[in-house]
Motif scaffolding. Structure first.
Motif, PDB file in Angstrom:
ATOM      1  N   ILE A  80       0.872  -1.171   0.000  1.00 27.07           N
ATOM      2  CA  ILE A  80       0.000   0.000   0.000  1.00 27.07           C
ATOM      3  C   ILE A  80       0.911   1.223   0.000  1.00 27.07           C
ATOM      4  N   VAL A 128       1.730   5.079   0.460  1.00 27.96           N
ATOM      5  CA  VAL A 128       1.307   6.289   1.162  1.00 27.96           C
ATOM      6  C   VAL A 128       2.268   7.411   0.802  1.00 27.96           C
ATOM      7  N   VAL A 138      -2.998   7.748   1.771  1.00 26.29           N
ATOM      8  CA  VAL A 138      -2.922   6.576   0.912  1.00 26.29           C
ATOM      9  C   VAL A 138      -3.157   6.997  -0.539  1.00 26.29           C
ATOM     10  N   VAL A 177      -2.602   0.943  -4.446  1.00 27.33           N
ATOM     11  CA  VAL A 177      -2.320  -0.421  -4.012  1.00 27.33           C
ATOM     12  C   VAL A 177      -1.606  -1.133  -5.144  1.00 27.33           C
ATOM     13  N   ARG A 224      -8.931   6.075  -1.026  1.00 28.13           N
ATOM     14  CA  ARG A 224      -9.338   5.359   0.182  1.00 28.13           C
ATOM     15  C   ARG A 224      -9.050   3.874  -0.020  1.00 28.13           C
ATOM     16  N   VAL A 225      -8.470   3.258   0.984  1.00 26.84           N
ATOM     17  CA  VAL A 225      -8.169   1.831   0.953  1.00 26.84           C
ATOM     18  C   VAL A 225      -8.660   1.209   2.256  1.00 26.84           C
ATOM     19  N   LEU A 265       0.450  -4.463   6.343  1.00 21.08           N
ATOM     20  CA  LEU A 265       0.751  -3.130   6.846  1.00 21.08           C
ATOM     21  C   LEU A 265       2.244  -2.981   7.129  1.00 21.08           C
ATOM     22  N   ARG A 307      -9.871   3.948  11.319  1.00 20.12           N
ATOM     23  CA  ARG A 307      -8.872   4.604  10.485  1.00 20.12           C
ATOM     24  C   ARG A 307      -7.497   4.373  11.079  1.00 20.12           C
ATOM     25  N   LEU A 367      -6.872   5.486   4.986  1.00 17.83           N
ATOM     26  CA  LEU A 367      -6.592   4.062   5.164  1.00 17.83           C
ATOM     27  C   LEU A 367      -7.331   3.531   6.381  1.00 17.83           C
ATOM     28  N   HIS A 368      -8.109   2.467   6.164  1.00 14.72           N
ATOM     29  CA  HIS A 368      -8.902   1.858   7.218  1.00 14.72           C
ATOM     30  C   HIS A 368      -8.663   0.350   7.265  1.00 14.72           C
TER      31      HIS A 368
END
Length: 493
Positions: free
Chosen positions: A209, A211, A216, A219, A237-238, A251, A436, A443-444
């Motif tokens: 991912i 950033v 973010v 992907v 948004r991811v 992560l 979040r 990013l969540h």
């Protein structure tokens, strides 16, 4: 897709299990452009043979042989594919006990996650999955053995609520529902996502991912089962929903979420085991819903009993006997009953990354060992009260529950939680109360990794309700109030 394909989305969701599929479908139906990436395959129930070795290889990660390191080792089966573990679990749907939600508010600062606030999300999921209580007839004779014992002892008990409309009691839930009755997310929310215009990409192994400037951006994945190629999804948004074990890996590989030192930690499992009983009556435990009945008399002590059963091949591998005794018991398979024990654990483990794969360390603490010991003694009491001729506990020959050591136990676990836990304080958690990721815009996380404590009940409905709440928050809307449903099942709180 051609080599080097790039897609653009409002939201990219990674993982199609209890969390990812739900948030993806709700977002797409709300008007967002959604791309859902799933590492596993799309499975057709018509191909489910109910043959355990074959289905384990097809529907589970690593053939269902994920194991924790520690004292004792614990088998931790994980589903893989559209639907994730919802494809192979027993379909049990408990709401989060209110006492657990109160603790989240009190200890983790998660305001807005109390029972009243989550009620619309719970109701929406229950309606979407046609969740209903198992009937005594469908529960089968295995459940009747446990019911009879609990009634004789005066213990609190009941029939479970499940997401399996049209279930015929095939008895092989853990190996894929051959009738397609179980309403896993791959057969419910994923079709809703696609009908709303969402894009689903299977065999997508997300590597990173990206950033930039605290937000973010995209992907990066490898796609394709036989000829891997690259895929980039540009999205502001991811939502990460790779599951409790694999979300911290992604992560960490992306350099995200490690600042607090909490990523990969705080793993709870709900350690579980099961015992068998030889009955005078014919039980035919494979006929009926395997997990259809519960006993929650000791829920306040962190001990819950739930049904478990399976076909002869499964029973032969699980029966805690050997040699002649094993052969004699299996010869009377139709007279065998089985029931399970699950503890709400205070022990905590950790997911490490070794050569790109998860290494799970978890040691059963003294308090949880005491719960397992007590639970095994009570399980034996339950079977004897039901009229068992013999009881086979999962302990070495000569061992009794009161003196069982960690290395004596044969444990499994099905509910890993907490490795990217929610906490208001960025120093104590990976995500906040809105799921979040602390310090990263857009990013969540929406899977069991965010659940900050053991629940004491099966977590599927909790994860799906949290994902529903997240989806509507991202749409800047309130969760609609669903039509009233029958009273939800809940363990004693």
């Amino acid at each position: 897709m051609s080599r080097g394909t790039s897609l653009v989305a409002d939201v990219c969701v990674i993982g199609a299990g209890a969390g990812g599929a739900v948030v993806a479908a709700e977002l797409a139906e709300g008007g967002a452009r959604v791309v859902l990436l799933e590492q596993g395959a799309r499975h057709d129930p018509a191909d489910f043979t109910a043959h355990p070795p074959e289905m384990l290889a097809r529907l589970y990660r690593d053939g269902g042989q994920t194991v924790t390191l520690g004292s004792p080792p614990i088998l931790l089966p994980l589903g893989r594919g559209l639907g994730g573990t919802t494809l192979v679990n027993s379909g049990t749907c408990f709401r989060t006990p209110p006492r657990v939600l109160d603790r989240w508010v009190r200890e983790f600062g998660l305001d807005g996650l109390d029972a009243a606030a989550l009620a619309p999300a719970f109701a929406r999921v229950e309606q979407a999955l046609s969740i209903a209580e198992v009937t005594p007839e469908l529960a089968g004779r295995n459940a009747e053995v446990a019911r009879r014992g609990a009634a004789a002892l005066g213990w609190s008990h009941g029939y479970l609520r499940r997401n399996a409309e049209g279930c015929v009691g095939s008895g092989v839930c853990a190996f894929g529902c051959p009738t397609g009755a179980k309403r896993d997310t791959g057969s419910t929310y994923v079709p809703r996502l696609e009908a709303a215009g969402g894009r689903v990409v299977t065999h997508a192994d997300v590597r990173r991912i990206v950033v930039e400037d605290g937000r973010v951006r995209r992907v990066e994945a490898r796609i394709g089962a036989t000829r891997p190629r690259t895929l980039t999804v540009d999205a502001d948004r991811v939502v990460v929903a790779c599951g409790t074990i694999h979300t911290p890996l992604l992560l960490a590989r992306s350099g995200i979420g490690g600042g607090s030192g909490q990523l990969g930690r705080n793993l709870s499992l709900h350690p579980a085991t099961a015992g068998f009983a030889l009955m005078d009556e014919v039980v035919d435990m494979v006929r009926g819903v395997p997990q259809s009945f519960y006993v929650d008399e000791f829920a306040d002590e962190g001990i819950v009993f739930e049904g478990v059963a399976g076909p002869p091949a499964y029973a032969a591998a699980a029966l805690p006997l050997s040699g002649r005794r094993h052969a004699e018991a299996m010869a009377r398979y139709r007279n065998l009953a089985q029931f399970g024990l699950m503890v709400s654990d205070s022990s905590r483990g950790r997911v490490h990354v070794v050569a790109g794969r998860p290494l799970i360390r978890y040691d059963l603490g003294a308090a949880d060992l005491a719960k397992v010991r007590s639970g095994l003694a009570k399980l034996e009491q339950l079977f004897l009260a039901a009229g068992a001729r013999e009881v086979y506990l999962p302990l070495p020959s000569g061992r009794r529950p009161h003196d069982a050591r960690p290395r004596d136990l044969k444990l499994m676990a099905f509910h890993p939680l907490g490795t990217a836990r929610a906490h208001r304080d960025p120093a104590l958690g990976v995500v906040d109360g809105d799921l979040r990721v602390h310090g990263v815009e857009g990013l969540h996380v929406a899977d069991g990794a965010v659940v900050p404590s053991a629940l004491g009940v099966n977590p599927q409905l909790t994860i799906m309700a949290l994902a529903t709440r997240l989806a509507f928050a991202l749409l800047d809307r309130s969760v609609p109030t669903a039509e009233p449903t029958t009273e939800e099942a809940a363990c004693r709180s």
